[in-house]
Motif scaffolding. Sequence first.
Motif, short mmCIF file in Angstrom:
data_model
loop_
_atom_site.label_atom_id
_atom_site.label_comp_id
_atom_site.label_asym_id
_atom_site.label_seq_id
_atom_site.Cartn_x
_atom_site.Cartn_y
_atom_site.Cartn_z
N THR A 59 -1.04 5.89 -16.92
CA THR A 59 -0.30 5.90 -15.65
C THR A 59 0.31 4.53 -15.42
O THR A 59 -0.37 3.51 -15.55
N LEU A 60 1.59 4.50 -15.09
CA LEU A 60 2.29 3.26 -14.75
C LEU A 60 2.66 3.27 -13.28
O LEU A 60 3.26 4.23 -12.79
N ILE A 61 2.30 2.20 -12.57
CA ILE A 61 2.72 1.99 -11.18
C ILE A 61 3.71 0.84 -11.17
O ILE A 61 3.40 -0.26 -11.63
N VAL A 62 4.90 1.11 -10.66
CA VAL A 62 5.93 0.06 -10.55
C VAL A 62 6.14 -0.28 -9.09
O VAL A 62 6.19 0.60 -8.23
N THR A 63 6.23 -1.56 -8.80
CA THR A 63 6.58 -2.02 -7.46
C THR A 63 7.75 -2.97 -7.57
O THR A 63 7.95 -3.63 -8.61
N ASN A 64 8.54 -3.05 -6.53
CA ASN A 64 9.66 -3.97 -6.53
C ASN A 64 10.05 -4.34 -5.10
O ASN A 64 9.63 -3.69 -4.14
N ALA A 65 10.81 -5.40 -5.00
CA ALA A 65 11.46 -5.77 -3.74
C ALA A 65 12.89 -5.25 -3.81
O ALA A 65 13.55 -5.34 -4.84
N SER A 66 13.37 -4.68 -2.70
CA SER A 66 14.69 -4.06 -2.73
C SER A 66 15.44 -4.33 -1.43
O SER A 66 14.85 -4.67 -0.40
N GLY A 67 16.74 -4.11 -1.51
CA GLY A 67 17.58 -4.15 -0.32
C GLY A 67 17.77 -2.74 0.22
O GLY A 67 18.00 -1.80 -0.55
N GLY A 68 17.65 -2.59 1.51
CA GLY A 68 17.77 -1.27 2.12
C GLY A 68 19.23 -0.87 2.31
O GLY A 68 19.97 -1.55 3.03
N LEU A 69 19.64 0.21 1.68
CA LEU A 69 20.98 0.78 1.86
C LEU A 69 20.99 1.83 2.96
O LEU A 69 21.97 1.99 3.67
N ASN A 70 19.90 2.57 3.06
CA ASN A 70 19.77 3.61 4.07
C ASN A 70 19.66 2.96 5.45
O ASN A 70 18.78 2.13 5.67
N GLU A 71 20.55 3.32 6.34
CA GLU A 71 20.58 2.67 7.66
C GLU A 71 19.33 2.94 8.48
O GLU A 71 19.05 2.22 9.45
N ASP A 72 18.56 3.96 8.11
CA ASP A 72 17.33 4.27 8.84
C ASP A 72 16.16 3.40 8.38
O ASP A 72 15.10 3.41 9.00
N PHE A 73 16.33 2.67 7.28
CA PHE A 73 15.25 1.83 6.76
C PHE A 73 15.21 0.51 7.51
O PHE A 73 16.25 -0.06 7.85
N LYS A 74 13.98 0.01 7.73
CA LYS A 74 13.78 -1.28 8.37
C LYS A 74 13.21 -2.26 7.36
O LYS A 74 12.53 -1.87 6.41
N VAL A 75 13.44 -3.54 7.58
CA VAL A 75 12.82 -4.58 6.76
C VAL A 75 11.30 -4.46 6.90
O VAL A 75 10.78 -4.36 8.01
N GLY A 76 10.60 -4.44 5.78
CA GLY A 76 9.16 -4.27 5.78
C GLY A 76 8.71 -2.85 5.50
O GLY A 76 7.52 -2.61 5.26
N ASP A 77 9.64 -1.89 5.51
CA ASP A 77 9.30 -0.51 5.15
C ASP A 77 8.95 -0.43 3.66
O ASP A 77 9.43 -1.23 2.85
N ILE A 78 8.11 0.54 3.32
CA ILE A 78 7.76 0.80 1.93
C ILE A 78 8.33 2.16 1.54
O ILE A 78 8.03 3.17 2.19
N MET A 79 9.16 2.17 0.51
CA MET A 79 9.79 3.41 0.07
C MET A 79 9.08 3.97 -1.15
O MET A 79 8.94 3.29 -2.17
N LEU A 80 8.63 5.22 -1.03
CA LEU A 80 8.16 5.95 -2.21
C LEU A 80 9.39 6.30 -3.04
O LEU A 80 10.33 6.91 -2.54
N ILE A 81 9.40 5.89 -4.29
CA ILE A 81 10.56 6.18 -5.14
C ILE A 81 10.43 7.61 -5.66
O ILE A 81 9.49 7.94 -6.38
N LYS A 82 11.37 8.46 -5.25
CA LYS A 82 11.35 9.85 -5.73
C LYS A 82 12.32 10.07 -6.89
O LYS A 82 12.20 11.06 -7.63
#
Length: 299
Positions: free
Chosen positions: A120-143
């Motif tokens: 099992t591989l778990i990847v994490t990253n820092a990203s810029g939010g493109l979705n206007e509903d996203f806030k700084v500090g939110d965690i996005m599950l990558i689907k």
Amino acid sequence: MDSQHGPSLSRSLRYSYEQYKATADWLLAHTNRRPSIAIICGSGLGGLADTLKDQVVFKYCDVPNFPQSTVSGHAGRLVFGSLNGKMCVCMQGRFHFYEGHPVWKTTFPIRVFHLMGVDTLIVTNASGGLNEDFKVGDIMLIKDHINLPGFAGINPLVGPNDDRFGERFPCMSDAYDKELRKLAIDVSRDLGYWNNMREGVYCALAGPSYETIAESRMLRMLGADAVGMSTTHEVIAARHCKLRVFGLSLVTNKVVMDYESEERANHEEVLQTGKRSAELLEKLLTHIVGRMDCNSNMF
């Protein structure tokens, strides 16, 4: 023989199966830890590795054939240890195309982990939010992801296929494991983190320059919710090896989409937001790992 890389690498500019195996065997010989889970820590998120118990640590520069990380916020260490009852190996620092590494080198650790028995591989990253509903500090599950460099042929699987790792044309429609995403949703609700959770599509660019406003608007039209400069090549290599993949993306800044905005993206902001949100992400991942169903040999 080439003193640095050996004959296979010097001729083909790719790692050979024997070099992957030599690195895996070296690590297995130098620690009795047998991880079933590998975790790649993104910018500012390397603190997760420090929470592992019974650690065995290797600097990248001491591991045969291993590339070197040059980015601020990436410590450049492999940390083996126990996370909530599961044996893991954490990468404190990943390798990026923009550092000058070809993608077959940025994904080198994935195949090494596979040969060590990781499933099992778990990847994490820092990203810029493109979705206007996203806030700084939110965690996005990558689907899902968009590997934009791949549109130009930048893919870790380009070149001769080695069937010992996987098939020539791996399926990517199921790249991010549905059951692990469901588990993450359940855990976030149990911990009361659901208000900070999102689910979406991660888009990778080559970097190192941040995206222009026009590029950002295009990415949003393509269906991307967050954008960064990593992850997708690692996921492709992992799925080629039939590893399960789970991904979390920490939204460290809102991508500038308005020509009138005075906001400017910068790496220091990414690192600072990562530090502020690291505790939440570490607790979330610790509980997710603890509830994973996998074969984990503690020692």
